[in-house]
Design a protein around this motif. Structure first.
Motif, PDB file in Angstrom:
ATOM      1  N   ASP A   1       1.217   8.769  -7.235  1.00 11.70           N
ATOM      2  CA  ASP A   1       1.255   8.440  -8.654  1.00 11.70           C
ATOM      3  C   ASP A   1       2.129   7.211  -8.925  1.00 11.70           C
ATOM      4  OD1 ASP A   1       0.524   8.758 -11.310  1.00 11.70           O
ATOM      5  OD2 ASP A   1       2.242  10.053 -11.759  1.00 11.70           O
ATOM      6  N   GLN A   2       1.928   6.170  -8.091  1.00  9.60           N
ATOM      7  CA  GLN A   2       2.618   4.883  -8.229  1.00  9.60           C
ATOM      8  C   GLN A   2       4.139   5.016  -8.155  1.00  9.60           C
ATOM      9  OE1 GLN A   2       1.243   2.454 -11.470  1.00  9.60           O
ATOM     10  NE2 GLN A   2      -0.893   2.989 -11.164  1.00  9.60           N
TER      11      GLN A   2
ATOM     12  N   SER B   1       5.701   8.545  -1.733  1.00  8.84           N
ATOM     13  CA  SER B   1       4.631   8.154  -0.820  1.00  8.84           C
ATOM     14  C   SER B   1       5.010   8.429   0.632  1.00  8.84           C
ATOM     15  CB  SER B   1       4.316   6.666  -1.001  1.00  8.84           C
ATOM     16  OG  SER B   1       3.376   6.221  -0.056  1.00  8.84           O
TER      17      SER B   1
ATOM     18  N   TYR C   1       0.839  -1.196   0.000  1.00  9.56           N
ATOM     19  CA  TYR C   1       0.000   0.000   0.000  1.00  9.56           C
ATOM     20  C   TYR C   1       0.874   1.246   0.000  1.00  9.56           C
ATOM     21  CZ  TYR C   1      -3.773  -3.196   1.307  1.00  9.56           C
ATOM     22  OH  TYR C   1      -4.679  -4.229   1.327  1.00  9.56           O
TER      23      TYR C   1
ATOM     24  N   GLN D   1      -3.329   3.223  -2.201  1.00 12.42           N
ATOM     25  CA  GLN D   1      -3.489   2.386  -3.384  1.00 12.42           C
ATOM     26  C   GLN D   1      -2.778   1.068  -3.148  1.00 12.42           C
ATOM     27  OE1 GLN D   1      -2.098   4.223  -6.982  1.00 12.42           O
ATOM     28  NE2 GLN D   1      -2.909   2.623  -8.309  1.00 12.42           N
ATOM     29  N   SER D   2      -3.424  -0.050  -3.479  1.00 12.19           N
ATOM     30  CA  SER D   2      -2.843  -1.370  -3.217  1.00 12.19           C
ATOM     31  C   SER D   2      -2.217  -1.956  -4.475  1.00 12.19           C
ATOM     32  CB  SER D   2      -3.907  -2.321  -2.676  1.00 12.19           C
ATOM     33  OG  SER D   2      -4.887  -2.581  -3.665  1.00 12.19           O
TER      34      SER D   2
ATOM     35  N   GLN E   1     -11.880  -1.285   2.324  1.00 12.12           N
ATOM     36  CA  GLN E   1     -11.559  -0.022   1.642  1.00 12.12           C
ATOM     37  C   GLN E   1     -11.542   1.146   2.618  1.00 12.12           C
ATOM     38  OE1 GLN E   1     -14.058   0.686  -1.725  1.00 12.12           O
ATOM     39  NE2 GLN E   1     -12.790   2.357  -2.514  1.00 12.12           N
TER      40      GLN E   1
ATOM     41  N   THR F   1      -8.171   1.482   4.220  1.00 14.79           N
ATOM     42  CA  THR F   1      -7.092   1.914   3.318  1.00 14.79           C
ATOM     43  C   THR F   1      -7.477   3.176   2.561  1.00 14.79           C
ATOM     44  OG1 THR F   1      -7.915   0.465   1.561  1.00 14.79           O
ATOM     45  CG2 THR F   1      -6.249  -0.439   3.044  1.00 14.79           C
TER      46      THR F   1
ATOM     47  N   LYS G   1       0.508   5.798  -0.888  1.00 15.09           N
ATOM     48  CA  LYS G   1      -0.427   6.909  -1.059  1.00 15.09           C
ATOM     49  C   LYS G   1      -0.877   7.003  -2.518  1.00 15.09           C
ATOM     50  CE  LYS G   1      -1.279   9.984   1.480  1.00 15.09           C
ATOM     51  NZ  LYS G   1      -2.458  10.277   2.344  1.00 15.09           N
ATOM     52  N   LYS G   2      -2.176   7.232  -2.714  1.00 17.24           N
ATOM     53  CA  LYS G   2      -2.698   7.353  -4.074  1.00 17.24           C
ATOM     54  C   LYS G   2      -2.089   8.527  -4.818  1.00 17.24           C
ATOM     55  CE  LYS G   2      -7.235   5.151  -3.513  1.00 17.24           C
ATOM     56  NZ  LYS G   2      -8.698   5.351  -3.517  1.00 17.24           N
ATOM     57  N   ASP G   3      -1.885   9.642  -4.097  1.00 20.45           N
ATOM     58  CA  ASP G   3      -1.365  10.831  -4.767  1.00 20.45           C
ATOM     59  C   ASP G   3       0.133  10.736  -5.061  1.00 20.45           C
ATOM     60  OD1 ASP G   3      -0.322  11.125  -2.229  1.00 20.45           O
ATOM     61  OD2 ASP G   3      -1.567  12.852  -1.692  1.00 20.45           O
TER      62      ASP G   3
END
Length: 345
Positions: A62-63, A68, A56, A202-203, A195, A198, A58-60
């Motif tokens: 951007d992978q 993160s 996992y 992002q997983s 969900q 989390t 952070k979504k922001d």
């Protein structure tokens, strides 16, 4: 069957040339696969050694794991949901050895876990490849962003990240070097959380997380494309070879059909020849490629597993079968009288 063997003996040079080419192509394919696996281990064995689970970030971010930052509240909540869960951070850096030489490493720190070694403040555990650089247990290493010294407490096998040996350090030492208090990732080996737990994260599965490493994805994609390209070439080679052979034997096929030999028997003859050539070629190429596992230079990231060998061998047999079968469609169309007259003409 007897006809297939007789033709193999009669045209030894032709079949030997085909077998040699197939052997070279399959050898090259096995070697490239070994290099792909070796580079994969050299690039991300730290992640590949972990059991299948979920990462996992952070979504922001951007992978991009380095961007993160997971806040402490979320981290504590997730770590309590499973006893084997852990938070970790990875960052490229360097160490100065006892002679003052800089050594590139991937600094890794994590919360208490059975998957990573426990490291106290001021200690460091390194990947075993650092032994080749004359670093020993008890050596004192430094970093320009760290006020103290790291004492080498031990080594671990097969622990690399981004082609650099991993250096496990304590969380407090990591925070001093990189001036961050948040961890980058949460890893959970089994439990799938809701969900709500989390939210904002992002997983990624282990494989998906590996593909977020740009160097890993580019390397594997390039090498795997080459492997598939070579497999397709081998199929085309079989198709062309048997097509040329069948064109030359139209008259023979006509005679055999005239005396009552079934079309299926002619296909069986061709498949027998293809299987024999492919089997011998694979035995030679597999033997040589696996010897490289033992005799490859230490600096060469090469590893060919039994599983990969079996999969590629099945692929070569299948593609050879398809190539030979497609080339033999003309056998079915042969009319005995026309083929005999063509052969006489």
């Amino acid at each position: 069957m007897n006809i297939a063997w007789k033709e193999l003996k009669k045209n030894k040079s032709r079949f030997f040339i085909l077998g040699s080419i197939v052997s070279l192509i399959s050898l090259l394919t096995f070697i490239i696969s070994g290099l792909a696996n070796g580079l994969s281990q050299d690039n991300a064995s730290l992640i590949k050694n972990l059991p299948n689970g979920e990462f996992y970030m952070k979504k922001d971010a951007d992978q991009t794991y380095s961007l993160s930052k997971i806040n402490h509240t979320t981290q504590e909540k997730l770590l309590k949901t499973e006893k084997d869960a852990l938070a970790l951070s990875i960052q490229m850096g360097f160490l100065n050895d006892v002679d003052g030489k800089q050594r590139s490493v991937s600094f890794v720190t994590a919360t208490d876990s059975k998957f990573f070694p426990e490291v106290s403040v001021g200690e460091i555990i390194l990947d075993s490849s650092m032994k080749e650089k004359e670093i020993q247990v008890g050596d004192r290493l430094t970093n320009n962003q760290y006020s103290g010294e790291f004492i080498v407490k031990g080594f671990v096998e097969q622990s690399k990240y981004s082609h650099a040996p991993v250096a496990f350090i304590n969380i407090k030492d990591y925070e001093e070097i990189y001036k961050v208090a948040e961890m980058q990732l949460i890893y959970m080996p089994e439990k799938v959380v809701s969900q709500d737990e989390t939210n904002g994260l992002q997983s990624f599965s282990n494989k998906e997380f590996l593909n977020t490493i740009s160097s890993y994805k580019a390397e594997q994609l390039t090498l795997n494309m080459i492997v598939w390209f070579l497999v397709v070439i081998s199929g085309m080679l079989f198709a062309i070879f048997f097509y040329m052979m069948n064109v030359q034997k139209i008259g023979l096929f006509g005679i055999l059909k005239a005396i009552g030999i079934k079309t299926s028997s002619l296909f069986y003859m061709m498949w027998t020849q293809m299987s024999f050539i492919t089997f011998v070629a694979l035995v030679v190429s597999i033997t040589i490629s696996h010897l490289l596992n033992v005799f490859a230079p230490k600096g060469m990231p090469y590893y060919l597993s039994i599983e990969t060998t079996v999969i590629l061998s099945i692929m070569f047999l299948f593609i050879g079968f398809m190539g030979a079968t497609l080339s033999g469609i003309q056998i079915k169309k042969v009319e005995p009288l026309q083929a005999i007259q063509r052969g006489e003409g």
